[in-house]
Design a protein around this motif. Structure first.
Motif, PDB file in Angstrom:
ATOM      1  N   ILE A   1      45.027  87.049 -57.420  1.00 46.72           N
ATOM      2  CA  ILE A   1      44.995  86.860 -58.873  1.00 46.72           C
ATOM      3  C   ILE A   1      46.383  87.098 -59.476  1.00 46.72           C
ATOM      4  N   GLU A   2      47.042  88.163 -59.054  1.00 48.20           N
ATOM      5  CA  GLU A   2      48.388  88.446 -59.566  1.00 48.20           C
ATOM      6  C   GLU A   2      49.352  87.310 -59.237  1.00 48.20           C
ATOM      7  N   ALA A   3      49.266  86.771 -58.019  1.00 47.19           N
ATOM      8  CA  ALA A   3      50.154  85.668 -57.621  1.00 47.19           C
ATOM      9  C   ALA A   3      49.862  84.410 -58.434  1.00 47.19           C
ATOM     10  N   VAL A   4      48.584  84.130 -58.680  1.00 48.14           N
ATOM     11  CA  VAL A   4      48.212  82.959 -59.478  1.00 48.14           C
ATOM     12  C   VAL A   4      48.761  83.110 -60.896  1.00 48.14           C
ATOM     13  N   ARG A   5      48.635  84.287 -61.473  1.00 54.11           N
ATOM     14  CA  ARG A   5      49.096  84.508 -62.847  1.00 54.11           C
ATOM     15  C   ARG A   5      50.614  84.428 -62.978  1.00 54.11           C
ATOM     16  N   ARG A   6      51.325  84.623 -61.880  1.00 58.58           N
ATOM     17  CA  ARG A   6      52.794  84.466 -61.921  1.00 58.58           C
ATOM     18  C   ARG A   6      53.209  82.996 -61.948  1.00 58.58           C
ATOM     19  N   LEU A   7      52.294  82.093 -61.621  1.00 55.40           N
ATOM     20  CA  LEU A   7      52.583  80.654 -61.635  1.00 55.40           C
ATOM     21  C   LEU A   7      52.310  80.113 -63.035  1.00 55.40           C
ATOM     22  N   GLU A   8      53.331  79.615 -63.682  1.00 53.07           N
ATOM     23  CA  GLU A   8      53.247  79.172 -65.076  1.00 53.07           C
ATOM     24  C   GLU A   8      52.052  78.259 -65.330  1.00 53.07           C
ATOM     25  N   ARG A   9      51.823  77.296 -64.468  1.00 51.78           N
ATOM     26  CA  ARG A   9      50.766  76.314 -64.752  1.00 51.78           C
ATOM     27  C   ARG A   9      49.358  76.854 -64.606  1.00 51.78           C
ATOM     28  N   PHE A  10      49.218  78.079 -64.077  1.00 53.19           N
ATOM     29  CA  PHE A  10      47.889  78.682 -63.915  1.00 53.19           C
ATOM     30  C   PHE A  10      47.695  79.924 -64.784  1.00 53.19           C
ATOM     31  N   ARG A  11      48.607  80.181 -65.698  1.00 53.85           N
ATOM     32  CA  ARG A  11      48.499  81.396 -66.524  1.00 53.85           C
ATOM     33  C   ARG A  11      47.230  81.412 -67.365  1.00 53.85           C
TER      34      ARG A  11
ATOM     35  N   MET B   1      39.411  90.516 -48.904  1.00 55.16           N
ATOM     36  CA  MET B   1      39.742  89.418 -47.989  1.00 55.16           C
ATOM     37  C   MET B   1      40.942  89.824 -47.147  1.00 55.16           C
ATOM     38  N   PRO B   2      41.046  89.262 -45.934  1.00 53.60           N
ATOM     39  CA  PRO B   2      42.222  89.543 -45.105  1.00 53.60           C
ATOM     40  C   PRO B   2      43.459  88.801 -45.624  1.00 53.60           C
ATOM     41  N   ARG B   3      44.596  89.162 -45.090  1.00 55.38           N
ATOM     42  CA  ARG B   3      45.897  88.558 -45.396  1.00 55.38           C
ATOM     43  C   ARG B   3      46.348  88.805 -46.827  1.00 55.38           C
ATOM     44  N   LEU B   4      45.588  88.372 -47.823  1.00 51.28           N
ATOM     45  CA  LEU B   4      45.911  88.623 -49.225  1.00 51.28           C
ATOM     46  C   LEU B   4      44.598  88.813 -49.957  1.00 51.28           C
ATOM     47  N   ASP B   5      44.356  90.025 -50.455  1.00 55.01           N
ATOM     48  CA  ASP B   5      43.086  90.299 -51.126  1.00 55.01           C
ATOM     49  C   ASP B   5      43.033  89.638 -52.498  1.00 55.01           C
ATOM     50  N   GLY B   6      41.877  89.768 -53.145  1.00 53.22           N
ATOM     51  CA  GLY B   6      41.681  89.121 -54.439  1.00 53.22           C
ATOM     52  C   GLY B   6      42.615  89.597 -55.525  1.00 53.22           C
ATOM     53  N   PHE B   7      42.922  90.900 -55.535  1.00 50.34           N
ATOM     54  CA  PHE B   7      43.847  91.414 -56.554  1.00 50.34           C
ATOM     55  C   PHE B   7      45.222  90.768 -56.401  1.00 50.34           C
ATOM     56  N   GLY B   8      45.719  90.733 -55.173  1.00 50.07           N
ATOM     57  CA  GLY B   8      47.020  90.110 -54.911  1.00 50.07           C
ATOM     58  C   GLY B   8      47.003  88.624 -55.212  1.00 50.07           C
TER      59      GLY B   8
ATOM     60  N   ALA C   1      40.928  94.364 -61.732  1.00 48.00           N
ATOM     61  CA  ALA C   1      40.911  92.898 -61.714  1.00 48.00           C
ATOM     62  C   ALA C   1      41.310  92.332 -63.076  1.00 48.00           C
ATOM     63  N   ARG C   2      40.810  92.926 -64.146  1.00 49.35           N
ATOM     64  CA  ARG C   2      41.191  92.489 -65.496  1.00 49.35           C
ATOM     65  C   ARG C   2      42.694  92.648 -65.701  1.00 49.35           C
ATOM     66  N   ALA C   3      43.220  93.784 -65.259  1.00 52.60           N
ATOM     67  CA  ALA C   3      44.659  94.037 -65.399  1.00 52.60           C
ATOM     68  C   ALA C   3      45.471  93.017 -64.602  1.00 52.60           C
ATOM     69  N   ALA C   4      44.936  92.567 -63.481  1.00 53.28           N
ATOM     70  CA  ALA C   4      45.625  91.565 -62.655  1.00 53.28           C
ATOM     71  C   ALA C   4      45.566  90.179 -63.291  1.00 53.28           C
TER      72      ALA C   4
ATOM     73  N   ASP D   1      40.003  73.530 -62.913  1.00 52.61           N
ATOM     74  CA  ASP D   1      39.638  73.997 -64.252  1.00 52.61           C
ATOM     75  C   ASP D   1      39.328  75.491 -64.234  1.00 52.61           C
ATOM     76  N   ALA D   2      38.933  76.002 -63.076  1.00 52.37           N
ATOM     77  CA  ALA D   2      38.614  77.427 -62.916  1.00 52.37           C
ATOM     78  C   ALA D   2      38.784  77.811 -61.454  1.00 52.37           C
ATOM     79  N   ILE D   3      38.924  79.115 -61.233  1.00 49.28           N
ATOM     80  CA  ILE D   3      39.071  79.662 -59.884  1.00 49.28           C
ATOM     81  C   ILE D   3      38.037  80.767 -59.717  1.00 49.28           C
ATOM     82  N   ILE D   4      37.435  80.818 -58.538  1.00 49.95           N
ATOM     83  CA  ILE D   4      36.530  81.906 -58.160  1.00 49.95           C
ATOM     84  C   ILE D   4      37.200  82.626 -56.998  1.00 49.95           C
ATOM     85  N   SER D   5      37.251  83.952 -57.048  1.00 48.86           N
ATOM     86  CA  SER D   5      37.879  84.701 -55.958  1.00 48.86           C
ATOM     87  C   SER D   5      37.084  85.948 -55.596  1.00 48.86           C
TER      88      SER D   5
END
Length: 125
Positions: free
Chosen positions: A65-75, A56-63, A94-97, A48-52
């Motif tokens: 969030i952007e990846a999540v928003r590219r997934l239709e079901r999580f827009r 972070m290593p490997r993929l930071d929070g900005f990346g 972060a807002r822009a992401a 229902d919600a995500i906290i980030s």
């Protein structure tokens, strides 16, 4: 109705605190240690919600969030950033992401629970 939340943070301590605080409030909590693990967790979840976190290593929070928003079901899934960072330019980034809100650590568990219910449309919970 119970909430389901994915919390993504590289700090074991923060993940443990989130699991305890949210779990004791009746929220179903799924935990991931970085953005890559968060994206992998979303393959089998519909929270229902995500906290980030941001840093972070490997993929930071900005990346993440952007990846999540590219997934239709999580827009439309609310994403709260939980971080030690407080700079306005990072909040704007972060807002822009696609972040919904921003909470600075250390967090107040009851306030976080209320924020999650609010962004998930369950203000009366």
């Amino acid at each position: 109705m119970s909430l389901s939340v994915l919390a993504v943070d590289d700090s074991r301590t923060i993940r443990d605190m989130l699991g305890l605080a949210l779990g004791s409030a009746g929220i179903e909590v799924h935990l991931a240690e970085d953005g890559i693990a968060g994206l992998e967790a979303l393959e089998g979840l519909t929270p229902d919600a995500i906290i980030s976190d941001i840093n972070m290593p490997r993929l930071d929070g900005f990346g993440f969030i952007e990846a999540v928003r590219r997934l239709e079901r999580f827009r439309a899934t609310p994403i709260l950033v939980l971080t030690t960072e407080a700079a306005p330019e990072l909040r704007a980034r972060a807002r822009a992401a696609g972040a919904t809100g921003w909470i600075v650590k250390p967090f107040d568990p009851p306030k976080l629970v209320r924020a999650l219910h609010m962004v998930a449309g369950q203000e009366d919970a």
